[in-house]
Scaffold this active site. Structure first.
Site, mmCIF file in Angstrom:
data_model
loop_
_atom_site.group_PDB
_atom_site.id
_atom_site.type_symbol
_atom_site.label_atom_id
_atom_site.label_comp_id
_atom_site.label_asym_id
_atom_site.label_seq_id
_atom_site.Cartn_x
_atom_site.Cartn_y
_atom_site.Cartn_z
ATOM 1 N N LYS A 1 0.989 -0.631 -0.015
ATOM 2 C CA LYS A 1 0.215 0.296 -0.184
ATOM 3 C C LYS A 1 0.977 1.117 -0.359
ATOM 4 O O LYS A 1 0.946 2.164 -0.802
ATOM 5 C CB LYS A 1 -1.078 -0.237 1.229
ATOM 6 N N ARG B 1 -10.045 0.819 8.764
ATOM 7 C CA ARG B 1 -9.311 -0.733 8.491
ATOM 8 C C ARG B 1 -10.804 -1.455 9.454
ATOM 9 O O ARG B 1 -10.526 -2.732 9.973
ATOM 10 C CB ARG B 1 -8.270 -0.642 9.546
ATOM 11 N N ARG C 1 11.257 -4.395 5.042
ATOM 12 C CA ARG C 1 11.011 -3.504 4.833
ATOM 13 C C ARG C 1 11.839 -2.180 6.272
ATOM 14 O O ARG C 1 12.074 -2.372 7.286
ATOM 15 C CB ARG C 1 9.862 -3.605 5.044
ATOM 16 N N ARG D 1 10.875 0.173 11.165
ATOM 17 C CA ARG D 1 9.415 0.000 12.179
ATOM 18 C C ARG D 1 9.431 -0.843 13.616
ATOM 19 O O ARG D 1 10.160 -2.231 13.542
ATOM 20 C CB ARG D 1 8.588 0.589 11.656
ATOM 21 N N ARG E 1 -0.972 -8.556 13.482
ATOM 22 C CA ARG E 1 -1.186 -7.217 12.419
ATOM 23 C C ARG E 1 -2.033 -8.427 11.369
ATOM 24 O O ARG E 1 -3.284 -7.306 10.804
ATOM 25 C CB ARG E 1 -0.938 -6.180 11.870
HETATM 26 P P1 ADP Z 1 0.772 -1.561 7.552
HETATM 27 O O1 ADP Z 1 1.529 -0.900 6.906
HETATM 28 O O2 ADP Z 1 2.232 -2.622 7.911
HETATM 29 O O3 ADP Z 1 -0.501 -2.793 7.049
HETATM 30 P P2 ADP Z 1 0.502 0.457 9.401
HETATM 31 O O4 ADP Z 1 2.034 1.645 8.970
HETATM 32 O O5 ADP Z 1 -0.700 0.796 8.146
HETATM 33 O O6 ADP Z 1 1.057 -0.968 8.716
HETATM 34 O O7 ADP Z 1 -0.163 0.585 10.779
HETATM 35 C C1 ADP Z 1 0.681 0.269 11.733
HETATM 36 C C2 ADP Z 1 -0.305 -0.037 13.060
HETATM 37 O O8 ADP Z 1 -0.859 1.701 13.636
HETATM 38 C C3 ADP Z 1 -1.108 -0.434 13.176
HETATM 39 O O9 ADP Z 1 -0.935 -2.088 12.874
HETATM 40 C C4 ADP Z 1 -2.055 -0.017 13.506
HETATM 41 O O10 ADP Z 1 -2.162 -0.268 14.860
HETATM 42 C C5 ADP Z 1 -1.594 1.007 13.851
HETATM 43 N N1 ADP Z 1 -2.931 1.745 12.780
HETATM 44 C C6 ADP Z 1 -2.831 1.873 11.148
HETATM 45 N N2 ADP Z 1 -3.861 2.665 10.728
HETATM 46 C C7 ADP Z 1 -4.802 1.970 11.371
HETATM 47 C C8 ADP Z 1 -6.389 2.412 11.774
HETATM 48 N N3 ADP Z 1 -6.595 2.423 10.782
HETATM 49 N N4 ADP Z 1 -6.662 1.478 12.942
HETATM 50 C C9 ADP Z 1 -6.669 1.480 13.648
HETATM 51 N N5 ADP Z 1 -5.283 1.361 13.618
HETATM 52 C C10 ADP Z 1 -3.927 1.763 13.249
HETATM 53 P P1 ADP Z 2 2.268 -2.351 3.123
HETATM 54 O O1 ADP Z 2 2.311 -1.031 3.096
HETATM 55 O O2 ADP Z 2 0.496 -2.763 3.015
HETATM 56 O O3 ADP Z 2 2.195 -2.894 4.876
HETATM 57 P P2 ADP Z 2 4.899 -1.441 1.696
HETATM 58 O O4 ADP Z 2 4.346 -0.824 0.412
HETATM 59 O O5 ADP Z 2 5.353 -0.790 2.909
HETATM 60 O O6 ADP Z 2 3.603 -2.419 2.158
HETATM 61 O O7 ADP Z 2 5.167 -3.044 1.112
HETATM 62 C C1 ADP Z 2 6.084 -3.634 2.061
HETATM 63 C C2 ADP Z 2 7.358 -3.851 2.270
HETATM 64 O O8 ADP Z 2 7.513 -5.348 0.916
HETATM 65 C C3 ADP Z 2 8.344 -2.681 1.618
HETATM 66 O O9 ADP Z 2 9.922 -3.390 2.169
HETATM 67 C C4 ADP Z 2 8.715 -2.828 0.193
HETATM 68 O O10 ADP Z 2 9.703 -2.503 -0.852
HETATM 69 C C5 ADP Z 2 7.832 -3.904 -0.619
HETATM 70 N N1 ADP Z 2 7.424 -4.197 -1.634
HETATM 71 C C6 ADP Z 2 6.011 -4.047 -1.587
HETATM 72 N N2 ADP Z 2 5.725 -3.969 -2.971
HETATM 73 C C7 ADP Z 2 6.499 -4.954 -3.514
HETATM 74 C C8 ADP Z 2 6.023 -6.272 -4.170
HETATM 75 N N3 ADP Z 2 5.016 -6.170 -5.523
HETATM 76 N N4 ADP Z 2 7.153 -7.001 -4.644
HETATM 77 C C9 ADP Z 2 8.020 -7.574 -3.663
HETATM 78 N N5 ADP Z 2 8.224 -6.267 -2.684
HETATM 79 C C10 ADP Z 2 7.346 -5.422 -2.409
#
Ligand code: ADP
Ligand code: ADP
Length: 219
Positions: free
Chosen positions: A13, A88, A127, A161, A172
């Site tokens: 994302k 979410r 990541r 992170r 998660r």
């Molecule tokens: P990821 O990129 O791995 O999906 P995020 O950066 O979006 O993770 O979120 C990290 C953490 O922040 C989540 O595990 C949760 O604890 C909190 N968080 C983020 N967005 C939301 C949301 N929309 N609702 C509730 N908790 C959230």
């Molecule tokens: P999210 O925001 O959904 O938690 P990220 O965009 O941070 O996910 O992606 C998680 C990790 O996977 C990052 O280190 C990113 O560089 C890698 N990644 C993202 N998209 C791809 C893909 N299509 N193939 C391989 N690795 C990816």
């Protein structure tokens, strides 16, 4: 245009949101980034959210919806929004409808990034991001072109992170399955969901998203 990027942790994302920002001048609204900034600044929201995030559980709906409303107000009306990591839960989904309607906006597309769960732990634990500009990288899948130096801004500092460890990722993922995946039918009923293969190469994922958005725009 207002878009939601939906998918489990590590689905891509943030990566894809950053690309849409570059290509279309849209704004990325990541509740995860907003919460991490609040934790770092030690605000009341940050103090409340810190332990919840470290456990990989969800922060309260009220807190994240308030953050989204504030961010939308700050960016003004002419700019498109990419919601990354929000909504979410069903309650957040309902709040987003109200938040958008109150600001004369409407949801155009929900992009579901479909991924294989087994790959997510590897993606998450590899990541890292540029400490200066926030660009995302991966140990194996997206190294900076010159090792140790961030491509565009030239920074040599990167960060990982605290919640990007295997135990937290499992929580998660469970939260995603239990609370977030059930909001998809709400958007499917509105006919605005595009399913995109998140296991494809990053550029292919971007192309698929752009085509999903483009098709709708030309209708
Ligand atoms: P990821 O990129 O791995 O999906 P995020 O950066 O979006 O993770 O979120 C990290 C953490 O922040 C989540 O595990 C949760 O604890 C909190 N968080 C983020 N967005 C939301 C949301 N929309 N609702 C509730 N908790 C959230
Ligand atoms: P999210 O925001 O959904 O938690 P990220 O965009 O941070 O996910 O992606 C998680 C990790 O996977 C990052 O280190 C990113 O560089 C890698 N990644 C993202 N998209 C791809 C893909 N299509 N193939 C391989 N690795 C990816």
């Amino acid at each position: 245009m207002n878009i939601i990027l939906l998918g489990p942790p590590g689905a891509g994302k943030g990566t894809q949101a950053q690309r849409l920002v570059e290509h279309y001048g849209m704004r990325q609204l990541s509740t995860g980034d907003m919460l991490r900034a609040a934790v770092k600044a030690g605000t009341p929201v940050g103090l409340q959210a810190k332990a919840v995030m470290e456990r990989g559980e969800l922060v309260s709906d009220e807190i994240v919806s308030a953050l989204i409303g504030e961010e939308l107000d700050a960016m003004g009306s002419g700019v498109g929004a990419i919601f990354d990591g929000y909504p979410r839960t069903e309650a957040q989904s309902a709040s987003l409808d109200d938040i958008l309607a109150a600001r004369g906006r409407k949801l155009d597309h929900v992009i579901e990034l479909v991924v294989d769960e087994d790959a997510l732990v590897e993606r998450i634990t590899g990541r890292f991001t540029c400490a200066q500009c926030g660009k995302g990288y991966h140990d194996k899948f997206e190294q900076p072109r010159q090792v140790g130096v961030r491509d565009k801004c030239g920074s040599t500092e990167f960060k990982r992170r605290p919640d990007d460890n295997e135990a937290t990722v499992r929580t998660r993922m469970a939260e995603y399955r239990a609370k977030t995946a059930p909001i998809l039918p709400i958007y499917e009923a509105r006919g605005i969901v595009a399913r995109v293969d998140g296991m494809a190469e990053m550029d292919h994922v971007t192309a698929a998203i752009e085509s999903a958005i483009g098709q709708k725009v030309t209708h």
